[in-house]
Design an enzyme around this catalytic site. Sequence first.
Site, PDB file in Angstrom:
ATOM      1  N   GLU A  34       0.862  -1.196   0.000  1.00  0.00           N
ATOM      2  CA  GLU A  34       0.000   0.000   0.000  1.00  0.00           C
ATOM      3  C   GLU A  34       0.890   1.234   0.000  1.00  0.00           C
ATOM      4  OE1 GLU A  34      -3.366   0.821  -0.312  1.00  0.00           O
ATOM      5  OE2 GLU A  34      -2.372   2.773  -0.326  1.00  0.00           O
ATOM      6  N   GLY A  39      -7.003   0.710   3.199  1.00  0.00           N
ATOM      7  CA  GLY A  39      -8.455   0.743   2.998  1.00  0.00           C
ATOM      8  C   GLY A  39      -8.846   1.505   1.743  1.00  0.00           C
ATOM      9  N   GLY A  40      -7.916   2.285   1.187  1.00  0.00           N
ATOM     10  CA  GLY A  40      -8.159   2.948  -0.097  1.00  0.00           C
ATOM     11  C   GLY A  40      -9.281   3.974  -0.064  1.00  0.00           C
ATOM     12  N   THR A  41      -9.897   4.138  -1.214  1.00  0.00           N
ATOM     13  CA  THR A  41     -10.869   5.220  -1.422  1.00  0.00           C
ATOM     14  C   THR A  41     -12.073   5.102  -0.498  1.00  0.00           C
ATOM     15  OG1 THR A  41     -10.236   5.144  -3.750  1.00  0.00           O
ATOM     16  CG2 THR A  41     -12.217   6.391  -3.203  1.00  0.00           C
ATOM     17  N   CYS A  42     -12.696   3.928  -0.475  1.00  0.00           N
ATOM     18  CA  CYS A  42     -13.957   3.782   0.264  1.00  0.00           C
ATOM     19  C   CYS A  42     -13.774   4.176   1.725  1.00  0.00           C
ATOM     20  CB  CYS A  42     -14.462   2.345   0.153  1.00  0.00           C
ATOM     21  SG  CYS A  42     -16.008   2.079   1.004  1.00  0.00           S
ATOM     22  N   HIS A 441     -46.410  -4.723   8.103  1.00  0.00           N
ATOM     23  CA  HIS A 441     -47.039  -3.407   8.115  1.00  0.00           C
ATOM     24  C   HIS A 441     -46.600  -2.637   9.362  1.00  0.00           C
ATOM     25  CE1 HIS A 441     -50.032  -0.275   7.707  1.00  0.00           C
ATOM     26  NE2 HIS A 441     -50.327  -0.451   8.996  1.00  0.00           N
TER      27      HIS A 441
HETATM   28  C1  LIG Z   1     -16.744  10.477  -2.871  1.00  0.00           C
HETATM   29  C2  LIG Z   1     -16.947   9.007  -3.179  1.00  0.00           C
HETATM   30  C3  LIG Z   1     -18.005   8.356  -2.593  1.00  0.00           C
HETATM   31  C4  LIG Z   1     -18.206   6.996  -2.861  1.00  0.00           C
HETATM   32  N1  LIG Z   1     -19.283   6.378  -2.297  1.00  0.00           N
HETATM   33  C5  LIG Z   1     -19.509   5.083  -2.567  1.00  0.00           C
HETATM   34  C6  LIG Z   1     -20.612   4.408  -1.984  1.00  0.00           C
HETATM   35  O1  LIG Z   1     -21.385   4.984  -1.219  1.00  0.00           O
HETATM   36  N2  LIG Z   1     -20.795   3.088  -2.271  1.00  0.00           N
HETATM   37  C7  LIG Z   1     -19.951   2.417  -3.109  1.00  0.00           C
HETATM   38  O2  LIG Z   1     -20.167   1.219  -3.354  1.00  0.00           O
HETATM   39  N3  LIG Z   1     -18.891   3.025  -3.684  1.00  0.00           N
HETATM   40  C8  LIG Z   1     -18.650   4.335  -3.437  1.00  0.00           C
HETATM   41  N4  LIG Z   1     -17.561   4.951  -3.997  1.00  0.00           N
HETATM   42  C9  LIG Z   1     -16.651   4.162  -4.854  1.00  0.00           C
HETATM   43  C10 LIG Z   1     -15.720   3.314  -3.981  1.00  0.00           C
HETATM   44  O3  LIG Z   1     -15.022   4.131  -3.077  1.00  0.00           O
HETATM   45  C11 LIG Z   1     -14.728   2.495  -4.825  1.00  0.00           C
HETATM   46  O4  LIG Z   1     -15.428   1.870  -5.855  1.00  0.00           O
HETATM   47  C12 LIG Z   1     -14.066   1.470  -3.923  1.00  0.00           C
HETATM   48  O5  LIG Z   1     -13.223   2.113  -3.002  1.00  0.00           O
HETATM   49  C13 LIG Z   1     -13.316   0.379  -4.679  1.00  0.00           C
HETATM   50  O6  LIG Z   1     -12.042   0.742  -4.898  1.00  0.00           O
HETATM   51  P1  LIG Z   1     -10.885  -0.285  -5.242  1.00  0.00           P
HETATM   52  O7  LIG Z   1     -11.009  -1.535  -4.468  1.00  0.00           O
HETATM   53  O8  LIG Z   1     -10.852  -0.406  -6.703  1.00  0.00           O
HETATM   54  O9  LIG Z   1      -9.574   0.505  -4.779  1.00  0.00           O
HETATM   55  P2  LIG Z   1      -9.362   1.767  -3.862  1.00  0.00           P
HETATM   56  O10 LIG Z   1     -10.296   1.768  -2.711  1.00  0.00           O
HETATM   57  O11 LIG Z   1      -9.338   2.990  -4.707  1.00  0.00           O
HETATM   58  O12 LIG Z   1      -7.914   1.481  -3.271  1.00  0.00           O
HETATM   59  C14 LIG Z   1      -6.783   1.360  -4.072  1.00  0.00           C
HETATM   60  C15 LIG Z   1      -5.556   1.419  -3.191  1.00  0.00           C
HETATM   61  O13 LIG Z   1      -4.410   1.123  -3.962  1.00  0.00           O
HETATM   62  C16 LIG Z   1      -3.342   1.974  -3.550  1.00  0.00           C
HETATM   63  N5  LIG Z   1      -2.392   2.063  -4.667  1.00  0.00           N
HETATM   64  C17 LIG Z   1      -2.598   2.610  -5.881  1.00  0.00           C
HETATM   65  N6  LIG Z   1      -1.507   2.453  -6.657  1.00  0.00           N
HETATM   66  C18 LIG Z   1      -0.586   1.800  -5.912  1.00  0.00           C
HETATM   67  C19 LIG Z   1       0.731   1.361  -6.161  1.00  0.00           C
HETATM   68  N7  LIG Z   1       1.314   1.535  -7.341  1.00  0.00           N
HETATM   69  N8  LIG Z   1       1.405   0.746  -5.158  1.00  0.00           N
HETATM   70  C20 LIG Z   1       0.808   0.535  -3.959  1.00  0.00           C
HETATM   71  N9  LIG Z   1      -0.454   0.933  -3.677  1.00  0.00           N
HETATM   72  C21 LIG Z   1      -1.146   1.545  -4.641  1.00  0.00           C
HETATM   73  C22 LIG Z   1      -4.037   3.271  -3.227  1.00  0.00           C
HETATM   74  O14 LIG Z   1      -3.263   4.066  -2.363  1.00  0.00           O
HETATM   75  C23 LIG Z   1      -5.330   2.794  -2.583  1.00  0.00           C
HETATM   76  O15 LIG Z   1      -5.193   2.685  -1.190  1.00  0.00           O
HETATM   77  C24 LIG Z   1     -17.323   6.306  -3.731  1.00  0.00           C
HETATM   78  C25 LIG Z   1     -16.236   6.972  -4.312  1.00  0.00           C
HETATM   79  C26 LIG Z   1     -16.049   8.310  -4.038  1.00  0.00           C
HETATM   80  C27 LIG Z   1     -14.887   9.006  -4.678  1.00  0.00           C
END
Ligand SMILES: Cc1cc2nc3c(=O)[nH]c(=O)nc-3n(C[C@H](O)[C@H](O)[C@H](O)COP(=O)(O)OP(=O)(O)OC[C@H]3O[C@@H](n4cnc5c(N)ncnc54)[C@H](O)[C@@H]3O)c2cc1C
Length: 462
Positions: A34, A39-42, A441
Amino acid sequence: MPRNFDAIIIGTGQAGPSLARRFAAAGMGVAIIERHKFGGTCVNTGCIPTKTLIASAHAAHVARRGGEYGFVVSGDVRVDMKRVKGRKDEVSGRSNRGVEESLRGLKDCTVIQGHARFQSSRTVVVNEEVLHADKIFINVGGRASVPPIPGINDVSFLTNSSMMDVDFLPEHLVIVGGSYVGLEFAQMYRRFGSEVTIVEMGPRLIGREDEDVSEAIRGILETEGVRIRPNAKCISARKHDRGIAVGVECDDSASEVSGTHLLLAVGRTPNTNDLGLDRAGVATDPHGYIIVDDQLQTSAPGIWALGDCNGRGAFTHTSYNDYEIAADNLLNADHRRVSDRIQAYALFTDPPLGRCGMTDAEIWKSRRAALAAKYPMQRVSRAVEKGETQGFIKISVDAETKHILGAAILGTGGDEIVHILLDLMYAKAPYPVIQRAMHIHPTIAEYLPTILSMLEPMPGTP
Ligand SMILES: Cc1cc2nc3c(=O)[nH]c(=O)nc-3n(C[C@H](O)[C@H](O)[C@H](O)COP(=O)(O)OP(=O)(O)OC[C@H]3O[C@@H](n4cnc5c(N)ncnc54)[C@H](O)[C@@H]3O)c2cc1C
């Protein structure tokens, strides 16, 4: 000499950590890498923090409506943004720490912090160390797109990531992008007390939804005072006395929307440009998404891509489902496929929109005979009791097979209730199953049998 593992996982989004746990449980030696926040985006800048902020905004909104429910709030309802952010940080931080601690606590799992790059189809370099595995899983997610809007480099702007640091109330937030992310922030900040204007290029909000859904959501937001500027064909940005101004017309430079802060919510870009994919022989499409087959294998044997970076879904649940597909196929000799899943998602405005299956537009395109029914939330007694009567429920079914084709539930509880229909779709059961079920209900869901008894030929279908 490279360090050897059975599997390498790049990224700790919504697929990677679960995959690591499953592999470790199966006795495999795993490395998970990482580069930023666990935990990334979510967990850090997406679902969890935004839904936590939405909960604060909802509470403020209900407090302002106190009179309707028969209670008095003495004085104005004002939001303390530092405390709102503090609550969000607490919830999101707990999740972030939970992911990291669970990975670090795994036997046979090596956690590495750093940026991973492919050296070959079997090796990855991180912090100048070479790691080797016969199986490599890419779960790198995406980031907010910053399109080449004229003037954008001369102004300061926010994205969903930097919004997480906001601990003050913007006086007037201008949001470029009227889709899922933009709309959630728009209603949230309006309820916190900001003026909010959405600038949308297309003729309507969330253009992927049916027109009636777009229109109803527009009405809901406008009732709360969110301003909406659709058809903004030529978007530009410049500094303004107030903060920023966004140009909206091609042939009229005076036509602009000004505000104090600018949020860009115009889509996502996969994090694939700095991974050295070419050295591994992993092909991408013109937008940078990694091309995968129905079982998530990339063009390079032994390398899989999961989550947002493969362009096959943009949600936490699609990424998690990717993990299940990859793990079950590899460890249980299963034959799970991406194409087996049914489209489902929610927009977490208030009221929320729960969606499953096809939109009306997709049904028309499929040229099949369909039946449809639509029911206003104003006639759902539980919604009336709760004082939450905005929206509607609409359901479409195949006229021949009686299977549900799609549904949109815009209304209180819509994000939960839609699962009843979704599960029936997975069960491949005909809709009369719901009609014969006895529902509780008073609930919103008790109306599903009633609505299904009102099905009529869907206009525009054979
Ligand atoms: C504002 C917002 C609200 C959202 N709300 C919802 C919701 O309510 N419900 C829902 O289902 N989805 C929602 N989403 C979408 C959801 O967040 C993503 O679909 C979800 O996080 C899946 O992401 P992922 O598993 O592809 O990777 P991500 O969660 O994006 O994680 C990828 C990880 O990889 C790491 N990384 C990247 N490149 C490298 C590298 N070269 N080397 C090492 N590490 C690296 C990053 O740092 C990151 O931690 C939302 C998105 C946003 C932006």
